[in-house]
Design an enzyme around this catalytic site. Structure first.
Site, mmCIF file in Angstrom:
data_model
loop_
_atom_site.group_PDB
_atom_site.id
_atom_site.type_symbol
_atom_site.label_atom_id
_atom_site.label_comp_id
_atom_site.label_asym_id
_atom_site.label_seq_id
_atom_site.Cartn_x
_atom_site.Cartn_y
_atom_site.Cartn_z
ATOM 1 N N GLN A 11 26.021 51.535 -21.377
ATOM 2 C CA GLN A 11 25.554 51.806 -22.273
ATOM 3 C C GLN A 11 25.892 53.539 -22.370
ATOM 4 O O GLN A 11 25.989 54.483 -21.160
ATOM 5 C CB GLN A 11 23.668 51.601 -22.373
ATOM 6 C CG GLN A 11 23.227 50.451 -22.148
ATOM 7 C CD GLN A 11 24.201 49.386 -23.792
ATOM 8 O OE1 GLN A 11 23.795 49.952 -24.620
ATOM 9 N NE2 GLN A 11 23.609 48.039 -23.671
ATOM 10 N N CYS B 3 22.719 43.917 -30.671
ATOM 11 C CA CYS B 3 23.456 45.829 -30.817
ATOM 12 C C CYS B 3 23.899 45.509 -32.316
ATOM 13 O O CYS B 3 24.093 46.764 -33.266
ATOM 14 C CB CYS B 3 24.205 45.914 -29.732
ATOM 15 S SG CYS B 3 25.341 44.560 -29.977
ATOM 16 N N TYR C 276 24.501 37.014 -19.672
ATOM 17 C CA TYR C 276 25.487 38.284 -20.625
ATOM 18 C C TYR C 276 24.865 39.303 -20.032
ATOM 19 O O TYR C 276 24.130 40.713 -20.327
ATOM 20 C CB TYR C 276 25.201 38.986 -22.204
ATOM 21 C CG TYR C 276 25.397 37.072 -23.167
ATOM 22 C CD1 TYR C 276 26.602 36.703 -23.348
ATOM 23 C CD2 TYR C 276 23.962 36.157 -23.155
ATOM 24 C CE1 TYR C 276 26.003 35.994 -23.977
ATOM 25 C CE2 TYR C 276 23.782 35.665 -24.438
ATOM 26 C CZ TYR C 276 26.019 35.171 -25.003
ATOM 27 O OH TYR C 276 25.483 34.304 -25.796
ATOM 28 N N GLU D 194 27.310 36.104 -16.513
ATOM 29 C CA GLU D 194 27.930 36.721 -16.722
ATOM 30 C C GLU D 194 29.750 36.889 -16.876
ATOM 31 O O GLU D 194 30.071 35.791 -15.827
ATOM 32 C CB GLU D 194 27.868 38.157 -16.108
ATOM 33 C CG GLU D 194 29.269 39.542 -16.043
ATOM 34 C CD GLU D 194 28.999 39.741 -17.686
ATOM 35 O OE1 GLU D 194 30.359 40.374 -18.579
ATOM 36 O OE2 GLU D 194 28.045 39.970 -18.892
ATOM 37 N N ASP E 17 21.698 39.460 -23.671
ATOM 38 C CA ASP E 17 21.746 40.920 -24.273
ATOM 39 C C ASP E 17 23.354 40.839 -24.545
ATOM 40 O O ASP E 17 23.633 40.840 -24.315
ATOM 41 C CB ASP E 17 21.891 41.675 -23.189
ATOM 42 C CG ASP E 17 22.095 43.094 -23.369
ATOM 43 O OD1 ASP E 17 22.223 43.122 -24.741
ATOM 44 O OD2 ASP E 17 22.174 44.250 -23.143
#
Length: 461
Positions: free
Chosen positions: A275, A418, A318, A339, A391
């Site tokens: 991030q 997002c 994710y 992932e 996510d």
């Protein structure tokens, strides 16, 4: 495409997803819609057309004829009309940026999510039959800066927050960024959104970086919370003095005291995903883990006290380098994560090697992989997940994956999105499968851009 330097005078209306405002030619309230950048609702602007097809007209503001009271001196003028892309709200006062994003989120929930989504959000927020609207919250450093008694600090709020910056070389060897929706690289003279540690590297001014990047074309600067900043060029990591290092990873430290976990330590690839806002990892860990365990996304300042996860079976999709996996496993949960990036999974294994309850898998998130991993809990591997945390990337998880999650029957789903359009679509798919909206918040993790993060908790009785 638009003809050469075609200009129009526009009356500017509401913001639209993507950093534009919806505008129409002056005096033509029913005229053709123009999506204009660098404007504000209520303004009158002169704009140059950048795209003109049978369906879509786009333009960039070149002169403000009647300004909004929310217009301020741009935090980064080089991101203005015909400049670099991605910082399109730097001319908007920070509180108004959050209002802008709130309007965009409300529009996506209503228009893309549909009536069921809009009604669920309105009921959650106590707005009855009114428009679905969720406030977009400032990050802690922005709140602190905006409350400062020092005007200079207030004016700089929202800048110097990014711990990752990617740059390119221009055709004449200078360092810059891509123009908006363009392959052209435009030179820049400053990096006001980067944290101080990156600004002090002198990436633009110092010849050492131009010499090193020549022939590669791209460099990335990283300012990890647990170490000195580094620069990555063509996979090689350099120190702040431009010397090659043998390191491939950087150390990140995340404050998890709100969960009574102290500081969490991560080791991630220097060119891997993390991030970018300096406050984001800590805020997300607190909100997402608390949402998974308690059903509410209120921060630790609102809900003090420890949370535990003993015996909880969590499927994480994710999962990246384990930002949420580590606190969930530290609190006693059995976590199975998936992932797509093998590099990120290797990082996660380094970060979670001391937790036997964490099982980390590399592979694509598909309906089949969700079904397989989501039912592999317990000693016999025949139990389903209690909670799913996902996510996904900007495009969202998508209906097929969301329906596979619902088929597992977890009592709770935590969604981190997002993109507000993707959030609305995925939320709608979960509501359609019998989940109810338990908690929702939006975080302004990308000040001076149109981006923000939406967090959603859904429960099933």
């Amino acid at each position: 495409m638009a003809t050469a330097r075609e200009e129009m005078v526009l009356d500017v209306g509401a913001p639209a997803h993507g950093g534009h405002c919806v505008a129409r030619p002056v005096g033509q309230p029913d005229g053709h819609v123009v999506f204009v950048r660098h404007a504000l609702p209520g303004e009158t602007v002169r704009a140059v057309m950048t795209q003109k097809t049978s369906k879509t007209w786009r333009a960039e503001t070149v002169e403000v004829l009647a300004a909004s009271p929310d217009r301020v001196r741009p935090a980064w003028a080089e991101a203005g009309a015909e400049g670099v892309g991605g910082r399109e709200l730097s001319h908007v006062a920070l509180p108004a940026q959050r209002t802008w994003k709130r309007w965009v989120l409300a529009d996506c929930l209503r228009r893309i999510g549909g009536p069921e989504v809009a009604e669920a959000v309105a009921a959650l927020t106590g707005q009855g039959s009114g428009p679905a609207s969720v406030a977009v919250e400032a990050m802690p450093s922005e709140r602190e800066a905006e409350a400062s008694a020092d005007q200079r600090v207030r004016e700089r709020a929202g800048t110097a927050t990014r711990t990752r910056v990617s740059l390119e070389t221009t055709a004449d060897g200078r360092i810059g960024m891509h123009g908006f929706r363009s392959a052209e690289v435009k030179a820049v003279s400053s990096l006001p959104l980067a944290v101080r540690e990156i600004q002090e590297l002198g990436l633009i001014e110092r010849r050492r970086w131009r010499d090193l990047v020549r022939g590669s074309g791209r460099l990335s600067a990283v300012a990890p919370s647990g170490a000195e900043p580094v620069v990555v060029i063509d996979g090689q990591v350099y120190s702040s003095r431009g010397k090659p290092t043998g390191r491939k990873r950087v150390d990140e430290v995340v404050d998890a005291t709100g969960l009574r976990l102290g500081e969490l330590r991560y080791c991630v690839h220097a060119d891997g995903f993390w991030q970018v806002h300096r406050d984001a990892p800590g805020v997300l860990v607190d909100r997402v883990v608390r949402g998974a365990l308690t059903g509410t996304l209120e921060g630790s300042s609102s809900r003090p006290g420890a949370v535990r996860a003993e015996g909880l079976k969590v499927l994480e999709l994710y999962s990246g380098a384990g930002l949420f996996t580590l606190p969930l496993a530290s609190l006693g949960g059995e976590v199975r994560s998936l992932e797509g990036s093998e590099q990120a999974v290797r990082d996660a294994r380094r970060n979670l090697h001391a937790f036997p309850g964490a099982h980390l898998f590399a592979g694509r998130v598909t309906p089949a992989s969700v079904a397989e991993l989501g039912r592999g809990f317990g000693e016999a591997g025949d139990q389903a997940a209690d909670v799913v945390v996902l996510d996904p990337p900007r495009k969202g998880a998508g209906r097929a994956v969301v329906e596979a999650v619902a088929d597992l029957g977890p009592r709770r789903v935590v969604l981190v999105a997002c993109d507000p359009a993707a959030a609305a679509r995925d939320l709608g798919a979960l509501l359609a499968r019998g989940y109810s909206l338990a908690s929702m918040c939006a975080l302004d993790m990308f000040p001076h851009t149109h981006h923000f993060e939406t967090l959603i908790v859904l429960d099933r009785d």
